[in-house]
Design an enzyme around this catalytic site. Structure first.
Site, PDB file in Angstrom:
ATOM      1  N   GLU A   1       4.680   4.236   7.715  1.00 57.35           N
ATOM      2  CA  GLU A   1       5.835   4.682   6.941  1.00 57.35           C
ATOM      3  C   GLU A   1       6.771   5.865   7.459  1.00 57.35           C
ATOM      4  O   GLU A   1       7.957   5.812   7.182  1.00 57.35           O
ATOM      5  CB  GLU A   1       5.199   5.408   5.721  1.00 57.35           C
TER       6      GLU A   1
ATOM      7  N   GLY B   1       0.937  -1.240   0.032  1.00 57.75           N
ATOM      8  CA  GLY B   1       0.019   0.140   0.149  1.00 57.75           C
ATOM      9  C   GLY B   1       0.763   1.129   0.012  1.00 57.75           C
ATOM     10  O   GLY B   1       0.334   2.210  -0.508  1.00 57.75           O
ATOM     11  N   ALA B   2       2.079   1.202   0.366  1.00 56.79           N
ATOM     12  CA  ALA B   2       2.941   2.309   0.559  1.00 56.79           C
ATOM     13  C   ALA B   2       4.520   1.971   0.542  1.00 56.79           C
ATOM     14  O   ALA B   2       4.765   0.711   0.902  1.00 56.79           O
ATOM     15  CB  ALA B   2       2.573   3.052   1.891  1.00 56.79           C
ATOM     16  N   MET B   3       5.274   2.892   0.425  1.00 54.75           N
ATOM     17  CA  MET B   3       6.590   2.587   0.370  1.00 54.75           C
ATOM     18  C   MET B   3       7.313   3.792   1.052  1.00 54.75           C
ATOM     19  O   MET B   3       7.149   4.858   0.638  1.00 54.75           O
ATOM     20  CB  MET B   3       7.030   2.266  -0.936  1.00 54.75           C
TER      21      MET B   3
ATOM     22  N   GLU C   1      10.082  -3.927   9.394  1.00 60.93           N
ATOM     23  CA  GLU C   1       8.507  -4.227   9.276  1.00 60.93           C
ATOM     24  C   GLU C   1       7.778  -4.478  10.607  1.00 60.93           C
ATOM     25  O   GLU C   1       6.805  -3.670  10.838  1.00 60.93           O
ATOM     26  CB  GLU C   1       8.126  -5.263   8.345  1.00 60.93           C
TER      27      GLU C   1
END
Ligand SMILES: [Zn+2]
Length: 812
Positions: free
Chosen positions: A268, A231-233, A290
């Protein structure tokens, strides 16, 4: 591009990473003859062989090359979207874990860090973005410009970012950092929520980590599209999000969406320190990135929104991890990673959710202040560097009041879930440690020193300590006191009470702390599935649920009943089960009502959306009729529903749609103006119970009508009710779907869809597909999907009959 290299020892060959790149000219400054270049497409390398050895010392390697713009999120990629002025294109990059090599020849792994200076020649009317602000702009002819971004700090290649599009940017100055949210033109009203959240979170992290955010700016960038994979980085200073994870559209975003977006932003941003400033040495350490960011997102969200009670919600993450960790195919949090294919698979539930849960357990075990102090010294000691997990344990051992490393090793280096068995004694209880699993993986055993907290029902701590196979514990419990194991539920283990102790705890269910109510429900569900105790014990607990219990507890029960309904699908006992589950949830909906009550807490609002949706799944005639009525009004007047109700109504109506209703939703999807809305509506078409309509939905995913990045979502949607149909469809169009998926995501796509199956017949289909299309190194995902199906089928055949008998024995 050119790279400053330091040759340690004279050599004729230089090997670097490159994938899908064409080299036009390669030169080493001061070396007259260009090297011979040989590409290895398997290893994704280019080997440069020079006529004579390159001398030791500093050199500049220059490569003139071209590459590709992909349609999926790997390397440099395009997202096309519709606007009133026609179709537009935006460009972004996505490199984690190993796709920077599709953008620039490089040593593309986490440990060789470098500074990057990026220059781009772009149309002057578009906004270019990178990790750092623009340092210099030169106007060129024909409406072009050349922009040079300021040099980045030392960082890993996977964190480099470039974006370009017809964007708008809104900003805030926070502690000397320019915080920005970047959206496609016209979307700034959907960006304000994110800007506000990010502006609060930045100083919170600067304080927690004890290190100032090191870049001059931090952008949160919204891309119009989606991925099946992420979904995001966390690109340093330029975090990329798919729109759904960043934008709040006041027309269609639910209150739950607001929480999800808040948490993804917090996640993030935590990586800006944990991951970007301090980076794992190699991909076997990805869990530390993570797991830590997943834990920190909850911590930060709880700090700013204590009323959401997100630690209770986080028990769901632990539950998700335990479901995987209890079956064949699980793996230790830290697991050897040989190559890129294996690294792709490491981004899973064990890495994120088990990682998060174990960090939470350790934080509670050593105390929040000692834990934070350890994190601060760890970050300070390794700023701009690379680490292994033991570097963190070493710092925690210094700041914690008790040793951390042994417990941490046992939970990160071995797979599986400890089981704490509770037996009554003359003076209290006796605790022993075993292993919990739903299949033969339990036989592998395991020893953990498990941090256990025992409290009374009222919350008084009776005992805290480590329990292990070789060191059971006896806890004195006075007569009349009921002992709750894993009080607060921070521990990563299952608790199996003996029948007498369980009866006492269950008898006090209503007065337990909310976390313990959820914990006991979850353990009971899991122990029932696995056959440690009758599954009807879990059903008996759900009878004790009343509408005035805390929303998170009811939310949990609702989710578990929904899951059982999923396992019951197509069985003769399903109708009786659905009737029972409705009898638990109907009073909850009666209390909450369909409409928001002024001044109600947000947890109740979120619960309402869950209960309505699940009652829909449970075939509740009143709920389905109400949803249809509201849908008919909605089609004429889209403002007639709040975003929360809109989502529920659409989902229920889509699930039970006849052909005419399905066509109506299809028209809504075609006409949807926003990308967010389009994506949502198309996927709804796949959730239908009707087989023929599901087939039509699958066919849509092959057409140009659907947004490119949404197409792989269709078989996933169809798989909930028609798993085999979805699996057959993907297998028949495997090349097509592969072309839409990031290379990282191809191996896992079909097995994930197939894992919805409750039928052992699906196993052969996965095997056939894997033999043809999934490389040996990437088959962990196959083992996990198959063990999920075996568990689903096993619960259906071995456990649900016990539920059937319990239901039949209930007074009507
Ligand atoms: Zn992350």
């Amino acid at each position: 591009m050119s790279i400053d290299i330091d040759v340690k020892q004279a050599t004729k060959t230089i090997v670097l990473n490159a994938a899908d790149l064409a080299f036009k000219h390669v030169s080493l400054k001061g070396v007259a003859k260009a090297p011979v270049v040989i590409f290895d497409t398997q290893q994704e390398t280019a080997t440069l062989t020079f006529a004579s050895p390159v001398s030791a010392g500093k050199h500049v390697l220059s490569i003139d090359y071209t590459g590709k713009i992909n349609q999926h999120a790997a390397g440099l990629f395009a997202l096309d979207y519709d606007t009133a002025a026609g179709s537009k294109r935006a460009l972004f990059t996505q490199f984690e874990n190993s796709d920077a090599r599709r953008f620039v020849p490089s040593w593309d792994q986490p440990d060789p860090k470098a500074t990057f200076s990026l220059t781009a020649t772009v149309p002057a009317d578009l906004m270019p973005l990178s990790n750092m602000p623009i340092a210099k702009t030169v106007k060129l002819s024909k409406g072009m410009q050349r922009v040079s971004f300021a040099e980045t700090p030392k960082m890993s290649s996977y964190l480099l970012f470039f974006g370009l599009g017809d964007f708008e940017r809104i900003t805030n100055e926070v502690n000397g950092v320019e915080v920005g949210v970047v959206v496609k033109r016209g979307d700034t009203d959907k960006a304000k929520y994110a800007l506000d959240a990010a502006s609060h979170i930045l100083p919170f992290y600067e304080d927690y980590f004890g290190v100032k955010y090191p870049l001059p700016k931090l952008d949160l960038i919204a891309g119009p599209g989606q991925s099946q994979f992420f979904g995001a980085m966390e690109n340093w200073g330029a975090i990329f999000y798919f729109e759904r994870d960043l934008l709040i559209d006041p027309r269609i975003s639910t209150q739950d969406d607001q929480r999800q977006v808040y948490e993804v932003i917090a996640h993030e941003m935590a990586h800006q320190w944990f991951g970007d400033l301090v980076t794992m040495d190699w991909w076997d350490g990805i869990w530390l990135n993570e797991g830590f960011a997943s834990w920190m997102e909850v911590k930060a969200t709880d700090h700013f929104h204590p009323e959401w009670k997100v630690w209770l919600e986080a028990l769901n993450s632990k539950e998700a991890a335990m479901r995987v960790d209890a079956r064949a195919g699980t793996h230790p949090i830290i697991t050897p990673i040989r190559d890129v294919l294996q690294a792709d698979q490491a981004f899973d539930t064990i890495t994120y959710e088990k990682g998060e849960s174990v960090i939470r357990m350790l934080e509670v075990y050593v105390g929040a202040d000692a834990f934070r102090d350890g994190v601060r010294t760890y970050i300070k000691a390794h700023t701009y560097g690379n680490t292994v997990t033991d570097d963190l344990w070493r710092e925690l051992d210094k700041t914690a009041p008790m040793p951390v490393t042994q417990v941490a090793h046992e939970f990160t280096l071995q797979a599986g879930i400890p089981l704490i068995r509770v037996g009554a004694t003359a003076t209290g209880i006796h605790l022993t440690q075993d292993r919990f699993a739903v299949d033969d993986s339990a036989k592998a055993g395991g020893t953990w020193h498990v941090p256990v907290t025992v409290s009374s029902v009222g919350g008084t701590v009776l005992w805290q300590g480590l329990v292990s196979a070789d060191k059971p514990a006896d806890v004195a419990v006075s007569a009349g006191t009921v002992a709750v194991i894993n009080a607060g539920q921070a521990g990563y283990f299952r608790t199996l009470y003996d029948a007498a102790s369980l009866a006492k705890v269950a008898g006090n269910f209503q007065v337990l702390q909310p976390a313990d109510q959820i914990g006991i429900l979850n353990d009971s569900r899991a122990l029932g599935y696995a056959g440690y105790e009758p599954l009807s014990d879990f059903l008996a607990l759900t009878k004790r649920v009343t509408p005035d219990m805390p929303p998170h507890v009811i939310e949990d029960v609702t989710g578990r009943l929904d899951q059982l309904n999923f396992l019951y699908e197509g069985l003769p006992g399903q109708a009786a089960f659905q009737a029972y589950a409705r009898s638990v949830l109907d009073p909850v909906l009666a209390k909450l009502g369909w409409e928001a009550v002024p001044g109600e807490d947000q947890n109740s609002a979120v619960l309402r959306t869950t209960v309505i949706l699940v009652l829909g799944n449970l075939n509740d005639p009143a709920v389905i009729a109400e949803a249809r009525k509201r849908f008919a009004t909605y089609v004429k007047d889209p403002t007639s529903l709040t975003p929360d109700l809109r989502r529920d109504v659409l989902r229920i109506v889509a699930e039970y749609a006849d052909a005419a209703t399905w066509d109506q939703i299809h028209t809504l999807a075609k006409d949807a103006k926003s990308n967010l809305e389009k994506r949502e509506l198309y996927v709804l078409l796949g959730t239908t119970l009707d087989k023929d309509l599901a087939a039509k939905a699958l066919d849509l995913s092959l057409t140009d009508e659907m947004p490119v990045t949404s197409r792989p979502g269709m078989p996933s949607a169809v798989s909930a009710h028609h798993t085999d149909m979805a699996v057959d469809f993907v297998a028949a169009h495997a090349d097509f779907f592969d072309s839409l998926l990031e290379p990282d995501n191809r191996a896992g796509y079909l097995p994930r869809i197939a894992s919805q199956s409750r039928d052992l017949g699906t196993l052969q289909k996965i095997d056939d597909y894997a033999a043809k299309r999934i490389p040996e190194d990437a088959r962990g995902v196959v083992v996990r999907a198959e063990s999920t199906i075996r568990e689903n089928a096993g619960v259906r055949s071995a456990r649900l009959p016990d539920v059937d008998a319990w239901l039949a024995a209930q007074p009507h």
